[in-house]
Write a protein that holds these residues in place. Structure first.
Motif, PDB file in Angstrom:
ATOM      1  N   PHE A  38      10.276   9.257  -0.744  1.00 40.24           N
ATOM      2  CA  PHE A  38      10.604   9.961  -1.983  1.00 40.24           C
ATOM      3  C   PHE A  38       9.472   9.828  -3.000  1.00 40.24           C
ATOM      4  O   PHE A  38       9.090  10.805  -3.648  1.00 40.24           O
ATOM      5  CB  PHE A  38      11.912   9.418  -2.564  1.00 40.24           C
ATOM      6  N   GLN A  39       8.918   8.626  -3.136  1.00 43.48           N
ATOM      7  CA  GLN A  39       7.822   8.410  -4.077  1.00 43.48           C
ATOM      8  C   GLN A  39       6.573   9.183  -3.664  1.00 43.48           C
ATOM      9  O   GLN A  39       5.853   9.714  -4.513  1.00 43.48           O
ATOM     10  CB  GLN A  39       7.484   6.927  -4.199  1.00 43.48           C
ATOM     11  N   ALA A  40       6.305   9.241  -2.365  1.00 47.14           N
ATOM     12  CA  ALA A  40       5.130   9.974  -1.898  1.00 47.14           C
ATOM     13  C   ALA A  40       5.291  11.479  -2.114  1.00 47.14           C
ATOM     14  O   ALA A  40       4.330  12.165  -2.462  1.00 47.14           O
ATOM     15  CB  ALA A  40       4.886   9.679  -0.427  1.00 47.14           C
ATOM     16  N   LEU A  41       6.504  11.974  -1.919  1.00 45.11           N
ATOM     17  CA  LEU A  41       6.728  13.415  -2.086  1.00 45.11           C
ATOM     18  C   LEU A  41       6.721  13.833  -3.545  1.00 45.11           C
ATOM     19  O   LEU A  41       6.252  14.924  -3.876  1.00 45.11           O
ATOM     20  CB  LEU A  41       8.044  13.813  -1.429  1.00 45.11           C
ATOM     21  N   THR A  42       7.244  12.987  -4.423  1.00 47.93           N
ATOM     22  CA  THR A  42       7.335  13.359  -5.835  1.00 47.93           C
ATOM     23  C   THR A  42       6.217  12.757  -6.678  1.00 47.93           C
ATOM     24  O   THR A  42       6.091  13.096  -7.846  1.00 47.93           O
ATOM     25  CB  THR A  42       8.682  12.898  -6.427  1.00 47.93           C
ATOM     26  N   GLN A  43       5.412  11.882  -6.110  1.00 47.44           N
ATOM     27  CA  GLN A  43       4.328  11.182  -6.790  1.00 47.44           C
ATOM     28  C   GLN A  43       4.812  10.395  -8.000  1.00 47.44           C
ATOM     29  O   GLN A  43       4.118  10.277  -9.002  1.00 47.44           O
ATOM     30  CB  GLN A  43       3.216  12.160  -7.189  1.00 47.44           C
ATOM     31  N   VAL A  44       6.026   9.876  -7.912  1.00 52.01           N
ATOM     32  CA  VAL A  44       6.575   8.996  -8.933  1.00 52.01           C
ATOM     33  C   VAL A  44       6.253   7.571  -8.501  1.00 52.01           C
ATOM     34  O   VAL A  44       6.666   7.148  -7.429  1.00 52.01           O
ATOM     35  CB  VAL A  44       8.096   9.191  -9.085  1.00 52.01           C
ATOM     36  N   GLN A  45       5.543   6.835  -9.316  1.00 47.54           N
ATOM     37  CA  GLN A  45       5.129   5.473  -8.955  1.00 47.54           C
ATOM     38  C   GLN A  45       5.781   4.443  -9.869  1.00 47.54           C
ATOM     39  O   GLN A  45       5.123   3.633 -10.488  1.00 47.54           O
ATOM     40  CB  GLN A  45       3.602   5.358  -9.017  1.00 47.54           C
ATOM     41  N   GLU A  46       7.069   4.466  -9.951  1.00 43.07           N
ATOM     42  CA  GLU A  46       7.821   3.527 -10.776  1.00 43.07           C
ATOM     43  C   GLU A  46       8.204   2.320  -9.924  1.00 43.07           C
ATOM     44  O   GLU A  46       8.757   2.459  -8.833  1.00 43.07           O
ATOM     45  CB  GLU A  46       9.078   4.209 -11.315  1.00 43.07           C
ATOM     46  N   GLN A  47       7.914   1.112 -10.407  1.00 46.56           N
ATOM     47  CA  GLN A  47       8.163  -0.102  -9.638  1.00 46.56           C
ATOM     48  C   GLN A  47       9.649  -0.392  -9.461  1.00 46.56           C
ATOM     49  O   GLN A  47      10.069  -0.895  -8.427  1.00 46.56           O
ATOM     50  CB  GLN A  47       7.480  -1.293 -10.307  1.00 46.56           C
ATOM     51  N   THR A  48      10.439  -0.105 -10.488  1.00 49.95           N
ATOM     52  CA  THR A  48      11.872  -0.392 -10.366  1.00 49.95           C
ATOM     53  C   THR A  48      12.553   0.553  -9.391  1.00 49.95           C
ATOM     54  O   THR A  48      13.618   0.234  -8.886  1.00 49.95           O
ATOM     55  CB  THR A  48      12.564  -0.288 -11.737  1.00 49.95           C
ATOM     56  N   LEU A  49      11.936   1.667  -9.099  1.00 51.60           N
ATOM     57  CA  LEU A  49      12.519   2.621  -8.154  1.00 51.60           C
ATOM     58  C   LEU A  49      12.566   2.046  -6.743  1.00 51.60           C
ATOM     59  O   LEU A  49      13.432   2.406  -5.955  1.00 51.60           O
ATOM     60  CB  LEU A  49      11.722   3.930  -8.167  1.00 51.60           C
TER      61      LEU A  49
END
Length: 89
Positions: A38-49
């Protein structure tokens, strides 16, 4: 106690550890891969995620597996106490 008895107790202990830790580790692995994807597809780099979903999923799996874990630990304890009381077989 013979060498065979010691090996049998060690084998039973390892099976117990896998029975207890296996579902939690597999859940953590699956959720971790899903969140990473999910992080790779959306480029969201939030640690708590990455942390919060793993903790929540492992908590749910732990609650669902508690009867199985308790049964496995009870059986192992009975097996060990039986060996102590009756000696080696």
């Amino acid at each position: 106690m013979t060498g065979y008895d010691a090996m049998e107790i060690a084998r039973s202990g390892l099976v117990l550890v896998l029975t207890i830790a296996g579902p939690l580790l597999i859940t953590s692995l699956i959720v971790g891969v899903a969140v990473s994807l999910f992080q790779a597809l959306t480029q969201v780099q939030e640690q708590t995620l990455t942390f919060v979903p793993k903790v929540m999923a492992m908590g749910v799996v732990l609650l669902l597996c508690l009867p199985m874990i308790g049964h496995a630990m009870s059986d192992f304890t009975l097996q060990i106490s039986d060996r102590i009381i009756h000696g080696s077989r």
